[in-house]
Enzyme design. Structure first.
Site, short mmCIF file in Angstrom:
data_model
loop_
_atom_site.label_atom_id
_atom_site.label_comp_id
_atom_site.label_asym_id
_atom_site.label_seq_id
_atom_site.Cartn_x
_atom_site.Cartn_y
_atom_site.Cartn_z
N TRP A 147 -1.07 11.81 3.45
CA TRP A 147 -1.60 12.93 2.67
C TRP A 147 -1.28 14.29 3.27
O TRP A 147 -1.45 15.32 2.61
CB TRP A 147 -3.12 12.80 2.55
CG TRP A 147 -3.80 12.88 3.87
CD1 TRP A 147 -4.14 11.84 4.68
CD2 TRP A 147 -4.14 14.08 4.58
NE1 TRP A 147 -4.68 12.31 5.85
CE2 TRP A 147 -4.70 13.68 5.81
CE3 TRP A 147 -4.04 15.44 4.30
CZ2 TRP A 147 -5.14 14.59 6.76
CZ3 TRP A 147 -4.48 16.35 5.24
CH2 TRP A 147 -5.03 15.92 6.46
N ASP A 207 0.83 -1.20 0.00
CA ASP A 207 0.00 0.00 0.00
C ASP A 207 0.87 1.26 0.00
O ASP A 207 0.56 2.24 0.65
CB ASP A 207 -0.95 0.00 1.20
CG ASP A 207 -1.96 1.15 1.16
OD1 ASP A 207 -2.23 1.67 0.07
OD2 ASP A 207 -2.47 1.53 2.24
N VAL A 248 -7.83 7.93 8.80
CA VAL A 248 -7.85 6.51 9.13
C VAL A 248 -7.26 6.23 10.51
O VAL A 248 -7.78 5.41 11.26
CB VAL A 248 -7.15 5.68 8.03
CG1 VAL A 248 -5.68 6.04 7.90
CG2 VAL A 248 -7.32 4.19 8.29
#
EC number: 1.1.9.1
Length: 708
Positions: free
Chosen positions: A426, A339, A575
């Site tokens: 991010w 990922d 998350v």
């Protein structure tokens, strides 16, 4: 005194050890007053305005301030000498309880910022008063369709309109003066899978460009450009090839297909590569750049059994903004297996390397390496790890990673360092041309992974992480404790020397993005609920202010009526923030705006104290094991491990009142929490399954309860 919560074990590590509408309902609520000023301000915003503003930066017209997304302001009224005198000018309640990831954009004193559930607010920065609010009326029961909270990273402005990418796939154009919808397009039309939008759109040359997220859910990545005035679709570019038995969309897909093994039937699970965040634009080169995402499923051996680089996963890709035509790519993680997205924010900069001026891309993706690329042609210049990594020992002179074979052995548990949460996620970084440094939110969140050899697409199963809500990773998050330790830090990184100039350690991972200024200051919010100013050259802490909740977004700065302001939108989430937190202050989403000698009072902060461990729920001990597997498959990424995690913006079930757990079916099946994002498990779980979940929740609380 506020007590900080111990994150020394790392939330995902603890988790595995014990074990996400319609047009007619959209609404805008406008006030009179500054609406006409808002219309006039945004009407001026176009490419010429954005480029001219970059020379002096009195406004913040795009989420990254300029097309290069440097997040560098040339304003210096607030500087290293007087930043200590900052005070609150005003605060604005975003009326949200989930994550807030947007950078406020500001033109002529009018601010536009998005909050959770894609709600957009227009604010008069002179007073902090609302001009209008637009709620796209997202179906709140669809929160499970996204892995990482119902967040939105911001809006774009262009010629009188405000653009937002909504959670449910609509790209919406709003009238900047009133907040009323002008047009919308369904960007998911004709696509399959659990698709969501969390990223901010960009407008390049009159085209609004938006991607999507969802590679955990078995989807194929693409970005689409729409005419900013009419909403007409202009082009679409896919990041990975589709079914090779059918015609490819263009030559770039034909070339990419050669790097995938068809025996893995990657197209059935989408292949991934979703483009959910970073995009930049070089007007001189007439080139836009986009970062692509991870593979779907995560496991390289499952998706492409005979290997291959799997283009264009985990890459920086250059496109023609007029046509969407592929120009070049550089793949940062060939054959992604962990990922390791490349969607993290990139910066375009002009720097000297070996005495020669170079036009470069600066990028720090999830995989832990800091890249410097030639943005004219995509050629590799350098890469160096900025955190410890165990998947590669470095990159060769051709820009290929020198892989460590053991890291790809999915047959047994392996620490992924960094893990899927990324060495940098991010959270935006910034570049100061005066210091030559990049200010980077770095982290480690320990995770231990292993391939799921029995994985089948869209087949939920006990013990398969979040498979009950649509995840398709083909990976297990193992019960073996990771050896690496969690951390969060602010790094000042020299991209020429490829080394840290200074760093600041934080109490937790998942800290906010950065802003740097000509005043020799760096601003960053923290997971434990502060906005902090540092000296850009040395890292010395100069000032801080409490924010009432953890900060994950990046600040912006701008001039209004001759005074420089700094604004940050706060709201703990994402998350990591769903199930964990680093402070007991859990206030609502809020915009804080600071100015030298500001005298406004801070709002009251809400203390979310951790309650007593659950007790008194009757259960069958024989159902605990089955409940464990069901909990991992359906609940753990939102609620965490009962009684072990403390809860983030979603409560931990191990600290709930017993009446909630005793009546769990009332919440699991079409329950009242659906309006806050809880999925409906009707048809997915049985009554007996819920009894097993109750057994696991109460059984775990009993197991960890301190002995008298």
């Amino acid at each position: 005194m506020e007590r900080l919560i111990d994150n020394s074990h790392g939330w995902p590590g603890r988790m595995v050890w014990l074990l996400a509408a319609c047009l007619g309902s959209a609404a805008a609520f406008a006030q009179t007053g500054p609406a006409a000023q808002a219309a006039a301000a945004v009407q001026r915003v176009d490419g010429d305005f954005i480029r001219a503003n970059a020379a002096r930066t009195p406004d913040w017209p795009t989420i990254g301030v300029d097309y290069a997304e440097t997040r560098y302001s040339r304003l210096d009224q607030i500087n290293a000498a007087n930043v200590k005198d900052l005070g609150l000018a005003w605060s604005y309640n975003l009326e949200s309880t989930r994550g807030v990831e947007a950078t406020p954009v500001v033109v002529d004193g009018i601010m536009y910022v998005s909050a959770s559930w894609s709600v957009v607010h227009a604010i008069d920065t002179r007073t902090g008063n609302r001009i209008w609010t637009y709620d796209p009326q997202i179906d709140r029961s669809t929160g499970f369709k996204g892995c990482c909270d119902v967040v939105n990273r911001g809006v774009a402005l262009w010629k009188g309109k405000v653009y937002v990418g909504a959670w449910d796939g609509r790209l919406i154009a709003l009238d900047a003066a009133t907040g009323k919808e002008v047009w919308h397009q369904n960007t998911f039309e004709g696509q399959k899978g659990s698709l969501t939008i969390t990223g901010a759109p960009r407008v390049f040359k009159g085209k609004v460009i938006i991607g999507k997220r969802g590679a955990e859910y078995g989807v194929r990545g693409y970005i689409t450009a729409y005419d900013a005035e009419t909403g007409e679709r202009k082009w679409r570019w896919f990041s990975v090839p589709g079914d090779p038995s059918k015609p490819f969309e263009d030559e770039s897909m034909k070339r990419a297909a050669r790097t995938w093994d068809p025996s893995g039937k990657w197209w059935e699970a989408g292949g991934g590569g979703t483009m959910w965040d970073s995009m930049t634009f070089d007007a001189e080169l007439n080139t836009m750049y986009v970062g692509t995402g991870n593979g779907s499923p995560w496991s390289h051996k499952v998706r492409s059994p005979k290997g291959g680089d799997n283009l264009y996963l985990a890459s920086i890709v250059a496109l023609d903004p007029d046509t969407g035509k592929y120009k070049w790519h550089y793949q940062e993680t060939p054959g992604d297996n962990w990922d390791y997205t490349s969607t993290q924010p990139m910066i375009l900069a002009d720097i000297k390397i070996a005495g020669k001026p170079r036009k470069v891309i600066l990028h720090a993706p999830k995989n832990g390496f800091f890249f410097v690329l030639d943005r004219t042609n995509g050629k590799f210049i350098s890469a160096k790890n900025f955190v410890p990594v165990n998947w590669a020992s470095g990159y060769d002179k051709h820009g290929k990673p020198i892989g460590i074979a053991a890291a790809r052995d999915g047959s047994k548990p392996q620490d992924a360092v960094p893990g899927p949460y990324g060495a940098h996620n991010w959270h935006p970084m910034s570049f100061n041309p005066q210091t030559g440094l990049v200010y980077l939110p770095a982290q480690n969140v320990p995770v231990n992974l292993m391939d799921d050899k029995k994985w089948e697409f869209n087949q939920a199963g006990p013990g398969k992480p979040q498979s009950g809500t649509g995840w398709n990773t083909a990976k297990f998050f193992n019960a073996e404790p990771p050896k690496s330790k969690p951390f969060g830090r602010l790094l000042a990184w020299d991209p020429v020397a490829q080394k840290a100039a200074w760093s600041v350690e934080h109490v937790s991972p998942w800290n906010g993005g950065t802003l740097t200024t000509a005043g020799n200051v760096v601003f960053q919010g923290t997971a434990d609920g502060r906005l902090v100013a540092y000296h850009a050259a040395t890292g010395e802490k100069l000032w801080e202010a409490p924010t009432g909740t953890g900060v994950v977004a990046a600040p912006s700065t701008y001039m209004v009526d001759g005074r420089q302001y700094v604004s940050v939108a706060v709201g703990w989430g994402g998350v990591y923030g769903l199930a964990a937190r680093a402070t007991e202050r859990q206030g609502p989403g809020t915009v804080y705006t600071f100015v030298v000698a500001g005298k406004a009072r801070m709002p009251e902060f809400v203390a979310q104290r951790t309650g007593q461990l659950l007790q008194g729920v009757k259960y069958d001990p024989a159902k605990v094991e089955a409940g464990t597997m069901l909990y991992v498959a359906n609940c753990v990424f939102c609620h965490g491990v009962p009684g072990v995690d403390r809860g983030g913006n979603i409560p931990n079930l191990g600290y709930m009142d017993a009446s909630y757990i005793e009546n769990l079916p009332n919440f699991v099946f079409k329950g009242p929490a659906m309006v806050r994002g809880m999925p409906d498990f009707t048809g997915k779980l049985s009554g007996d399954d819920v009894e097993s979940l109750k057994a696991f929740i109460q059984g775990t609380a009993d197991a960890i309860r301190p002995k008298p």
